[in-house]
Design a protein around this motif. Structure first.
Motif, PDB file in Angstrom:
ATOM      1  N   UNK A  48       0.759  -1.090   0.103  1.00 24.53           N
ATOM      2  CA  UNK A  48       0.238  -0.012  -0.016  1.00 24.53           C
ATOM      3  C   UNK A  48       0.933   1.200  -0.035  1.00 24.53           C
ATOM      4  N   UNK A  49       2.059   1.481   0.755  1.00 21.51           N
ATOM      5  CA  UNK A  49       2.748   2.452   0.651  1.00 21.51           C
ATOM      6  C   UNK A  49       3.356   2.748  -0.594  1.00 21.51           C
ATOM      7  N   UNK A  50       3.978   1.757  -1.026  1.00 18.29           N
ATOM      8  CA  UNK A  50       4.684   1.696  -2.547  1.00 18.29           C
ATOM      9  C   UNK A  50       3.844   2.233  -3.453  1.00 18.29           C
ATOM     10  N   UNK A  55       1.708   6.608  -6.829  1.00 24.02           N
ATOM     11  CA  UNK A  55       0.651   7.799  -7.270  1.00 24.02           C
ATOM     12  C   UNK A  55       1.068   9.116  -7.012  1.00 24.02           C
ATOM     13  N   UNK A  56       1.947   9.415  -6.259  1.00 22.36           N
ATOM     14  CA  UNK A  56       2.535  10.668  -5.917  1.00 22.36           C
ATOM     15  C   UNK A  56       3.774  10.918  -6.805  1.00 22.36           C
ATOM     16  N   UNK A  57       4.126  10.057  -7.652  1.00 19.29           N
ATOM     17  CA  UNK A  57       5.084  10.242  -8.366  1.00 19.29           C
ATOM     18  C   UNK A  57       6.645  10.471  -7.611  1.00 19.29           C
ATOM     19  N   UNK A  97      10.206  -1.211  -9.691  1.00 21.95           N
ATOM     20  CA  UNK A  97      10.621  -1.065 -10.901  1.00 21.95           C
ATOM     21  C   UNK A  97      10.454   0.375 -11.344  1.00 21.95           C
ATOM     22  N   UNK A  98       9.194   1.045 -10.473  1.00 22.55           N
ATOM     23  CA  UNK A  98       8.996   2.251 -10.921  1.00 22.55           C
ATOM     24  C   UNK A  98       9.539   3.430 -10.200  1.00 22.55           C
ATOM     25  N   UNK A  99      10.771   3.056  -9.451  1.00 20.05           N
ATOM     26  CA  UNK A  99      11.392   3.840  -8.850  1.00 20.05           C
ATOM     27  C   UNK A  99      12.820   4.105  -9.485  1.00 20.05           C
TER      28      UNK A  99
END
Length: 261
Positions: A48-50, A55-57, A97-99
């Motif tokens: 949930x935190x990730x 979502x906050x980019x 992978x989004x970071x």
């Protein structure tokens, strides 16, 4: 980001706290309405935190949790042996992978109190549908509630005006009935006028100077700021004097204070 999960007899809950570089805190919490273990709850909280960070980019993220199993499994230090946790570990691997950069660090439960508190709150709050609760705002109070609680005089006169007028001029307030006059005479016995200054006679016969709201606030500010050169701290003085029912201030050899209204 810090995360925590809670599983108890009342239910299961998860909590996350996103902290900006400036120190702003963004709490998130959710209740899990399905059976899960403590480890599953911890994984749910981390995910949930990730997702909230994505979502906050947010592109650079430090993740901290008090679950050694989850942290070390995500880092690859420990092997995932429980089949129920394999899919969770794989989902986390996809999300990171989004970071641009993400790190996972373990820290003690004592350092994760806010996330754990949110998780416990969600586990204890029973709801059959999604429930929206206004964001929690936490203020910091430096002094007790009774300090600086000084009422302003609505008519512009000090609270002791009627007492002063009676002692000085034997004058009653306008529209005062016999009961009011009798009450005022009884109250006035505990006061003494010295020139133009009115004093309240304390239980130990110490004279406490009566002051208006402006002077009272100034005295309180000086007490709590510790600029009066007293032998006790402002907080200690306030605690002691509240037990007596009066505020007092010792400045060298003078005793100045004001009586409660």
């Amino acid at each position: 980001m810090s995360f925590g999960g809670a599983s108890n007899a009342l239910g299961h809950g998860i909590g996350v706290v996103l902290v900006s570089p400036k120190g702003d805190h963004y709490p998130l919490t959710a209740r899990l309405n399905f059976f899960c273990t403590n480890n599953i709850a911890e994984y749910e909280a981390c995910i949930m935190g990730l997702r909230a960070a994505i979502e906050r980019k947010i592109k650079i993220l430090e993740v901290r949790g008090d679950s050694a199993l989850v942290i070390f499994q995500i880092r690859g230090d420990w092997e995932v042996r429980d089949s129920k946790l394999v899919k969770y570990r794989d989902l986390v691997a996809e999300l990171i992978k989004e970071f641009y950069e993400v790190t996972f660090n373990y820290f003690s439960r004592e350092e994760n109190q806010l996330a754990d508190a949110l998780a416990t709150l969600a586990s204890m709050f029973k709801a059959n549908r999604e429930t929206e609760i206004m964001p929690i705002q936490m203020s910091i109070y430096e002094t007790p509630a009774h300090c600086f609680s000084i009422e302003e005089e609505s008519d512009g006169r000090p609270w002791f005006h009627d007492i002063l007028e009676y002692i000085k001029n034997q004058k009653y307030p306008e529209q005062a009935n016999e009961n009011d006059k009798r009450t005022l005479r009884r109250i006035a016995i505990g006061f003494v006028l010295n020139g133009v200054i009115l004093y309240k006679i304390g239980k130990d016969q110490v004279l406490l100077r009566c002051v208006d709201a402006v002077d009272a606030r100034k005295i309180l500010e000086e007490v709590h700021e510790g600029i009066c050169g007293t032998h006790a701290s402002g907080f200690t003085m306030a605690r002691q004097i509240m037990r007596l029912g009066y505020f007092w201030l010792t400045i060298e050899t003078d005793c100045i204070g004001y009586a409660r209204k």
